[in-house]
Design a protein around this motif. Sequence first.
Motif, PDB file in Angstrom:
ATOM      1  N   ASP B 147     -29.504  16.855   4.222  1.00 41.86           N
ATOM      2  CA  ASP B 147     -30.630  16.031   3.806  1.00 41.86           C
ATOM      3  C   ASP B 147     -30.200  14.571   3.740  1.00 41.86           C
ATOM      4  OD1 ASP B 147     -28.970  16.197   1.715  1.00 41.86           O
ATOM      5  OD2 ASP B 147     -30.506  16.641   0.205  1.00 41.86           O
ATOM      6  N   GLN B 148     -29.058  14.327   4.329  1.00 46.19           N
ATOM      7  CA  GLN B 148     -28.527  12.962   4.348  1.00 46.19           C
ATOM      8  C   GLN B 148     -28.811  12.390   5.729  1.00 46.19           C
ATOM      9  OE1 GLN B 148     -26.788  11.642   1.601  1.00 46.19           O
ATOM     10  NE2 GLN B 148     -27.157   9.748   2.729  1.00 46.19           N
ATOM     11  N   ALA B 149     -29.626  11.330   5.770  1.00 49.47           N
ATOM     12  CA  ALA B 149     -29.974  10.786   7.069  1.00 49.47           C
ATOM     13  C   ALA B 149     -28.766  10.123   7.710  1.00 49.47           C
ATOM     14  CB  ALA B 149     -31.095   9.767   6.916  1.00 49.47           C
ATOM     15  N   PRO B 150     -28.452  10.488   8.937  1.00 52.35           N
ATOM     16  CA  PRO B 150     -27.330   9.842   9.620  1.00 52.35           C
ATOM     17  C   PRO B 150     -27.717   8.437  10.068  1.00 52.35           C
ATOM     18  CG  PRO B 150     -28.421  11.379  11.086  1.00 52.35           C
ATOM     19  CD  PRO B 150     -29.139  11.472   9.776  1.00 52.35           C
ATOM     20  N   VAL B 253     -27.322  18.125  14.652  1.00 51.67           N
ATOM     21  CA  VAL B 253     -28.713  18.307  14.244  1.00 51.67           C
ATOM     22  C   VAL B 253     -28.831  18.161  12.739  1.00 51.67           C
ATOM     23  CG1 VAL B 253     -30.678  19.874  14.229  1.00 51.67           C
ATOM     24  CG2 VAL B 253     -29.077  19.932  16.137  1.00 51.67           C
ATOM     25  N   VAL B 254     -29.810  17.415  12.290  1.00 50.02           N
ATOM     26  CA  VAL B 254     -30.075  17.354  10.854  1.00 50.02           C
ATOM     27  C   VAL B 254     -31.550  17.622  10.620  1.00 50.02           C
ATOM     28  CG1 VAL B 254     -28.251  15.765  10.204  1.00 50.02           C
ATOM     29  CG2 VAL B 254     -30.455  14.868  10.958  1.00 50.02           C
ATOM     30  N   GLU B 255     -31.817  18.190   9.485  1.00 51.83           N
ATOM     31  CA  GLU B 255     -33.199  18.422   9.108  1.00 51.83           C
ATOM     32  C   GLU B 255     -33.504  17.489   7.951  1.00 51.83           C
ATOM     33  OE1 GLU B 255     -34.153  22.468   8.536  1.00 51.83           O
ATOM     34  OE2 GLU B 255     -36.271  22.028   8.188  1.00 51.83           O
ATOM     35  N   LEU B 256     -34.534  16.668   8.128  1.00 48.31           N
ATOM     36  CA  LEU B 256     -34.811  15.658   7.110  1.00 48.31           C
ATOM     37  C   LEU B 256     -36.239  15.784   6.605  1.00 48.31           C
ATOM     38  CD1 LEU B 256     -33.284  12.539   8.866  1.00 48.31           C
ATOM     39  CD2 LEU B 256     -32.218  13.945   7.108  1.00 48.31           C
ATOM     40  N   ASP B 257     -36.420  15.477   5.340  1.00 42.95           N
ATOM     41  CA  ASP B 257     -37.781  15.368   4.844  1.00 42.95           C
ATOM     42  C   ASP B 257     -38.134  13.887   4.717  1.00 42.95           C
ATOM     43  OD1 ASP B 257     -36.322  14.590   2.708  1.00 42.95           O
ATOM     44  OD2 ASP B 257     -36.853  16.284   1.409  1.00 42.95           O
ATOM     45  N   GLY B 258     -39.358  13.622   4.322  1.00 43.37           N
ATOM     46  CA  GLY B 258     -39.821  12.243   4.252  1.00 43.37           C
ATOM     47  C   GLY B 258     -38.955  11.403   3.323  1.00 43.37           C
ATOM     48  N   ARG B 263     -35.192   7.107   2.015  1.00 38.08           N
ATOM     49  CA  ARG B 263     -33.912   6.668   1.428  1.00 38.08           C
ATOM     50  C   ARG B 263     -33.114   5.904   2.477  1.00 38.08           C
ATOM     51  NH1 ARG B 263     -33.658  11.516  -1.118  1.00 38.08           N
ATOM     52  NH2 ARG B 263     -32.289  12.473   0.433  1.00 38.08           N
ATOM     53  N   HIS B 264     -33.145   6.452   3.683  1.00 34.47           N
ATOM     54  CA  HIS B 264     -32.393   5.825   4.758  1.00 34.47           C
ATOM     55  C   HIS B 264     -32.941   4.424   5.056  1.00 34.47           C
ATOM     56  CE1 HIS B 264     -30.351   5.368   8.614  1.00 34.47           C
ATOM     57  NE2 HIS B 264     -31.522   4.997   9.116  1.00 34.47           N
ATOM     58  N   LEU B 265     -34.284   4.343   5.069  1.00 33.54           N
ATOM     59  CA  LEU B 265     -34.911   3.060   5.414  1.00 33.54           C
ATOM     60  C   LEU B 265     -34.619   2.003   4.358  1.00 33.54           C
ATOM     61  CD1 LEU B 265     -38.351   4.201   6.818  1.00 33.54           C
ATOM     62  CD2 LEU B 265     -36.590   2.945   8.047  1.00 33.54           C
TER      63      LEU B 265
END
Lengths: 128, 785
Positions: B147-150, B253-258, B263-265
Amino acid sequence: MSDNRPKVLVVDDAATVRMYHTKLLDDAGFEVAEAANGLEAVEAAMSTAFDLFVVDVNMPKMNGYTCVETLRSDTVGTPAPILMISTEDRPGDADRAYAAGANLYLVKPVNAERLARVARMLTSGVAA
Amino acid sequence: MNPLLAQFLAEAADLLTSVDEGLLQLERDPGDPELVNEVFRAAHTFKGSSGLFDFPELTRLTHAAEDLLDAVRSGRLALDSGMTDDLLAAFDLIRGWLAHVTTHEQLPATAGPAAQSLITKLRGPLGGEQPTPGDTAGAAVPAAVSDQAPEWLDVFDTDWLENTASWLVTTSATMRFARYTPDEGCFFRAEDPLHLVSQVPALAGLGLIQPFEWPPAETYDEYQCLIGFVLATRAAVGELNHLFRYVPDQVEVVELDGAAIRRHLSGEEPPAPPVEAAAQAVVQSQTENLELARDAYAILAAAQRSLTAESPSGARLSSVAHSVAAAAAALGVPAETVEADVEALTARVTTLLAETPVTPEEPPPVAPPPPVERAPADRARTDDPGGQVGTRILKVDQEKVDHLMELVGELNVAKNGLTFLADAAEEEFGSRVLGRRIKDQYSGLHRIAEELQAAVMDVRMLPLSVAFSRFPRLIRDLSRRLDKTVELVTEGDDTMADKDVIEALGDPLVHLVRNSLDHGIETPAERVAAGKAPAARITLTAVADGDAVIVEIADDGRGIDPDKVKRKAYEKGLISEDELEALTETDAVDLIFRPGFSTADQVSDLSGRGVGMDAVRASVEKLGGTVTMRSQPGRGTSTRLRLPLSMAVTQVMVVSVAGQRFGIPVDLVVETVRVPAAEIGRVLHQDVVVLRGEVVPVIDLARVLDMPWTPEPAADQRVLIVSLHGQRVGLLVEQFHREVDVILKPMEGLLAYAGEFSGTALLGDGLVLLVLNMKEVLSLAARTQ
């Protein structure tokens, strides 16, 4: 209405796809007519000289291959480029298209820019 | 809504109907190749169109259904009812989605999981090529779900990420992001990164990772893969793992939620410095040139295949020559006189191909289809009069036709006013000439109005197949639930009737068919025991009969046992003990139509929902129709509905009693007679008249309606003979008038209780005409006798 844009006939049984291709080609500077199956396309080609045909494969009444063959036969005998667009992408589908007399075979859905580019390229000899 | 989407939805409705119908027919006749082909083509067309929109689940589900149908079409699989169930379920799901799309212009949030389970089912018979979570192909699971955006998410632009994030938050959904960095030497291992990327299902976004610095042109090795891809997809992680199973080490591959994206943005890390604008522009134009060259290459390769496959001649050859010239021009090769000669052309194509600075033998489709539904809603090209080839059919909103019909009705009423005017011209103003001229004018207008009415009626006509179309599915589902085998036969589907009649027929027919399945038809075992075929048969038949249409629902079930019906009716207190003895079998069957009657010993969940046959009869009679039922114990039951072809305009015969005019539907009128008063006799307190040897009861209409009028005893009596349920009855009236076309309006408000009137109509002279409901009038007469 003296239109000297190149004339293209979009042949597809799916009204939505027809509308999509028509819009793309219209935006790309073509004068577009539509036909819902191969038979209608052949009828249209006998009364109007088109500069390009965009033909689907799977259609009722007359499928795309037969349509292209008929367009190339002595009955109609059009030398205009024919672009076949189909969802079929098994090996051999393209060969069948070329054997029937198509000039290029693309797989659906076709990228909008690509369709416009190829259509323009194929009709480049036609007065724009 | 954008016109393309609207078009898609309209088309989808038709296609889904033909898929449904075809599937049901196929189940009965699995070997019919034409039928399989039809269903396949409808599904195929549907998939093709759906691909134009951003409905990945829809396209994937249709694709799975299409693959299954394709296997059936090619004879690899035999369609069984399990598959039919799954296919029907898939298209039902799609139908539900489309309803959602119609209002929200997007698929419901639940579409993903719902689609996935059906896709797995549909792919099952195909050998389950769809990866399941335990798929061994994905054994070397390369993907870590996090859940950590790369940081490589920055390839996508901020706006897109923000939009996606808020969409994911709203729908509590997640999205899969993958980075695929092909090995530099991948081309030599027959890997095709572009092809792989193009196969990613439900692709939502695609970004390119370019080398930090492209090598200088002179040292550039075109056989080295220097780019990578970042993609966003709604496909499941399992699907991605399966797709990239041969290059697991090159994929992340990562699976991300909104929230993760947000958080990444908003993360402290500044957005990665984008590639310098100028460099980007260069890359852009290079890409364009590359694509142009690639297209030209494709055209040349196609030409080569045409030329080598067979020796084209005539139109075929000149078209190849033309396309070669076009491709050459696009490549900037100076034009040459094109020889219409196979050999010369082949040579030229070979040279051109060798010169073309593109290596791939077949350019794969590069990008996913553009998000069409965001395109500006340009005018649809329907205003182009030149070369319109489509069918010459106009789709018109029903309301417009209804309005037209109303206007025709009003025209008819206004037209009738002229005859009153003609009478007034003669009587009040003493001008016979003017009166006659008005009458002439009237007959001209009358003819036009009649033709106009016929024309509008014709537009409103629909085939009965519209009403019948829902039964194959209904019967299939019900018979499976009841474990009965039923075959449906429809006849006379082409019979036409007014659309209002067709619509109104729906509910009574459904009720009758349900009744038949539930009560009439035995289980296969009972049928075999009774010496019948195990499969029962329900026949829906429509025939035109003059101004009416007759629809019959017949089954070959157990029929109705008149004794059982009588007993039931007696138990329920619907008939007296005397009646129990005296009722004929036919009359006993008719008891079914009494309110509160049900023969089922137990109320099942199918019929017996508080709506009985009495409701069927009432709704049919409200349409001006009749219901009759015939039954043979052990042989089956048939119910016959007779309905007027149209309900819009009713022809009534006008009569008067006590100075008041009444209308009687012309359908019921047999004849008008004048009989000398002396010929009216009495039998058992009932006035009768003998007509051609037949004794016909005569009812004094004035007395029934409680109006002050006594016929002059000396004069001839005017009797209107009507026929109701096959019985002839005479109505004693004061005067006959002409027949008129009226638009019947139901009685409303306080007047609605007056059952002896079926409605009111406005006459041309502005008077309100009460139209009699003969059935009620007769039972009223029986009571007042």
